[in-house]
Design a protein around this motif. Sequence first.
Motif, PDB file in Angstrom:
ATOM      1  N   UNK A 318       4.437   3.216 -11.274  1.00 10.38           N
ATOM      2  CA  UNK A 318       3.641   3.648 -12.424  1.00 10.38           C
ATOM      3  C   UNK A 318       2.130   3.622 -12.167  1.00 10.38           C
ATOM      4  N   UNK A 319       1.720   3.171 -10.986  1.00  7.83           N
ATOM      5  CA  UNK A 319       0.290   3.133 -10.660  1.00  7.83           C
ATOM      6  C   UNK A 319      -0.147   4.519 -10.207  1.00  7.83           C
ATOM      7  N   UNK A 320      -1.198   5.039 -10.814  1.00  7.44           N
ATOM      8  CA  UNK A 320      -1.652   6.395 -10.516  1.00  7.44           C
ATOM      9  C   UNK A 320      -2.341   6.468  -9.155  1.00  7.44           C
ATOM     10  N   UNK A 321      -2.441   7.687  -8.633  1.00  7.46           N
ATOM     11  CA  UNK A 321      -3.144   7.895  -7.364  1.00  7.46           C
ATOM     12  C   UNK A 321      -4.594   7.443  -7.475  1.00  7.46           C
ATOM     13  N   UNK A 322      -5.231   7.764  -8.589  1.00  8.21           N
ATOM     14  CA  UNK A 322      -6.625   7.343  -8.780  1.00  8.21           C
ATOM     15  C   UNK A 322      -6.752   5.835  -8.735  1.00  8.21           C
ATOM     16  N   UNK A 323      -5.827   5.139  -9.376  1.00  7.11           N
ATOM     17  CA  UNK A 323      -5.913   3.679  -9.436  1.00  7.11           C
ATOM     18  C   UNK A 323      -5.695   3.046  -8.068  1.00  7.11           C
ATOM     19  N   UNK A 324      -4.675   3.512  -7.329  1.00  2.37           N
ATOM     20  CA  UNK A 324      -4.476   2.866  -6.026  1.00  2.37           C
ATOM     21  C   UNK A 324      -5.507   3.316  -4.993  1.00  2.37           C
ATOM     22  N   UNK A 325      -6.108   4.479  -5.208  1.00  2.00           N
ATOM     23  CA  UNK A 325      -7.195   4.907  -4.325  1.00  2.00           C
ATOM     24  C   UNK A 325      -8.350   3.909  -4.376  1.00  2.00           C
ATOM     25  N   UNK A 326      -8.673   3.438  -5.570  1.00  2.90           N
ATOM     26  CA  UNK A 326      -9.820   2.540  -5.750  1.00  2.90           C
ATOM     27  C   UNK A 326      -9.438   1.060  -5.793  1.00  2.90           C
ATOM     28  N   UNK A 327      -8.175   0.752  -5.599  1.00  4.51           N
ATOM     29  CA  UNK A 327      -7.715  -0.635  -5.637  1.00  4.51           C
ATOM     30  C   UNK A 327      -8.138  -1.381  -4.364  1.00  4.51           C
ATOM     31  N   UNK A 328      -8.660  -2.604  -4.479  1.00  5.37           N
ATOM     32  CA  UNK A 328      -9.049  -3.384  -3.300  1.00  5.37           C
ATOM     33  C   UNK A 328      -7.875  -3.578  -2.340  1.00  5.37           C
ATOM     34  N   UNK A 329      -8.187  -3.647  -1.062  1.00  4.92           N
ATOM     35  CA  UNK A 329      -7.151  -3.714  -0.037  1.00  4.92           C
ATOM     36  C   UNK A 329      -6.247  -4.916  -0.183  1.00  4.92           C
ATOM     37  N   UNK A 330      -6.831  -6.091  -0.478  1.00  9.37           N
ATOM     38  CA  UNK A 330      -5.993  -7.289  -0.596  1.00  9.37           C
ATOM     39  C   UNK A 330      -5.033  -7.178  -1.773  1.00  9.37           C
ATOM     40  N   UNK A 331      -5.461  -6.518  -2.841  1.00  7.05           N
ATOM     41  CA  UNK A 331      -4.572  -6.324  -3.992  1.00  7.05           C
ATOM     42  C   UNK A 331      -3.447  -5.349  -3.652  1.00  7.05           C
ATOM     43  N   UNK A 332      -3.772  -4.306  -2.901  1.00  8.61           N
ATOM     44  CA  UNK A 332      -2.747  -3.362  -2.470  1.00  8.61           C
ATOM     45  C   UNK A 332      -1.695  -4.069  -1.629  1.00  8.61           C
ATOM     46  N   UNK A 333      -2.142  -4.884  -0.678  1.00  7.26           N
ATOM     47  CA  UNK A 333      -1.201  -5.598   0.184  1.00  7.26           C
ATOM     48  C   UNK A 333      -0.323  -6.543  -0.622  1.00  7.26           C
ATOM     49  N   UNK A 334      -0.934  -7.283  -1.536  1.00  3.75           N
ATOM     50  CA  UNK A 334      -0.162  -8.220  -2.354  1.00  3.75           C
ATOM     51  C   UNK A 334       0.882  -7.486  -3.197  1.00  3.75           C
ATOM     52  N   UNK A 335       0.473  -6.424  -3.865  1.00  8.90           N
ATOM     53  CA  UNK A 335       1.385  -5.702  -4.748  1.00  8.90           C
ATOM     54  C   UNK A 335       2.415  -4.862  -3.993  1.00  8.90           C
ATOM     55  N   UNK A 336       2.155  -4.609  -2.720  1.00  9.36           N
ATOM     56  CA  UNK A 336       3.131  -3.866  -1.908  1.00  9.36           C
ATOM     57  C   UNK A 336       4.341  -4.713  -1.570  1.00  9.36           C
ATOM     58  N   UNK A 337       4.156  -6.041  -1.572  1.00  2.50           N
ATOM     59  CA  UNK A 337       5.206  -6.990  -1.170  1.00  2.50           C
ATOM     60  C   UNK A 337       5.671  -6.733   0.262  1.00  2.50           C
ATOM     61  N   UNK A 338       4.798  -6.095   1.046  1.00  2.00           N
ATOM     62  CA  UNK A 338       5.149  -5.801   2.424  1.00  2.00           C
ATOM     63  C   UNK A 338       5.391  -7.073   3.222  1.00  2.00           C
ATOM     64  N   UNK A 339       4.532  -8.075   3.004  1.00  2.00           N
ATOM     65  CA  UNK A 339       4.664  -9.317   3.772  1.00  2.00           C
ATOM     66  C   UNK A 339       5.982 -10.026   3.458  1.00  2.00           C
ATOM     67  N   UNK A 340       6.461  -9.896   2.220  1.00  2.00           N
ATOM     68  CA  UNK A 340       7.728 -10.527   1.840  1.00  2.00           C
ATOM     69  C   UNK A 340       8.916  -9.853   2.517  1.00  2.00           C
ATOM     70  N   UNK A 341       8.749  -8.605   2.857  1.00  2.00           N
ATOM     71  CA  UNK A 341       9.839  -7.841   3.495  1.00  2.00           C
ATOM     72  C   UNK A 341       9.837  -7.981   4.996  1.00  2.00           C
ATOM     73  N   UNK A 342       8.775  -8.565   5.535  1.00  2.00           N
ATOM     74  CA  UNK A 342       8.653  -8.675   6.981  1.00  2.00           C
ATOM     75  C   UNK A 342       8.272 -10.103   7.386  1.00  2.00           C
TER      76      UNK A 342
END
Length: 342
Positions: A318-342
């Motif tokens: 539900x996060x728009x392209x505009x919102x994730x474009x301007x989202x800080x990198x650390x927040x993107x990583x946290x919300x991606x849950x990538x680290x939890x999957x790897x």
Amino acid sequence: MRKSIVLFFTLSILTLLGCSNDPEESSPSRENNGKASEETIQNSVKEEVATKKNVPNFNAFTYNGQRFEIVYFYQNFIDYLEKAKEQPDNLDELYLETVINPLGGGDGQWILQQWGFGTPTRPTLLDKYLQSLIDNHDTIKNLIINALKDSADQLPPGATKYVYVLPANPDDAFTLRRNEGVAGVAWDQNFMTIQIAPPFLKESNLKFAVAHEYHHTVFLENNKLAMEDSLLDFVLIEGKADTFARIIYPDIQTPWSDFSTGKDEIQTWQVLQKNVSSTDSLIKDLFFRGDGVKGLPRWANYKIGNKIMESFIDENTNVSITDWTNMPSDEVLEKSKYSEKH
């Protein structure tokens, strides 16, 4: 004036000092303040053709209230080639004078240091590149215009966009072949360059490259880039731009899109985890070039950035392209849950 650039196919993110305005002859309607006059007819395309040799000069159009200009920077290369015939031992100075200085707004020495902008040393082959671009002008023009419109539909810009189209340097043929004939740079929120090597060009890749660089320019409308940015910033600036282009063109695969093996992804993630906040330009360079000792494949910054963004999109539909474009990198990583999957 401080000027940020994002390199699509180059070694690192740099912050440069230089004039951000292009000379009047480079773009007939580009004003010194970086703003274009209002276009009265929506979605119309105006084409100007240079009188000398009938070489394409520029297209200007407005789409959904947003101004775009595509500048075909061919005449400067023609001038370089003509002078090179008379002064074959003076190529560096001629190229600086006829191409680089006009492109850089009067003093382009700093541009020469960037990948792909060195002096072409094979004039005959460069002339063939130019002729191919001119002969296929309508195709190239339409691909770029359509890519800009497709991009604007997904992520409306707030600043005028200038796209300078140049023949690529034939001396860089090895890399351009791997990059499928296109290299791009977003220099700031207004200005991008697209370099084309016709012998290796895939039309789909040209559209993808324009969308990728377009995303960088919109990102730069609200964000700054600097040498002190972290490795995670370096990774996600490319991951975001690639993800944006892939949303528009989901069937286009690029050589830098994905890891060849799961092992490469794991090793790249391990190195990123250890250096996530690093501002060391060397480690950023290794993520682009690759490093066998560290287990980093070539273009690791794009590949891991794509993986993190892929996970982010899956977890945050539900996060728009505009919102994730301007989202800080650390927040993107946290919300991606990538680290939890790897």
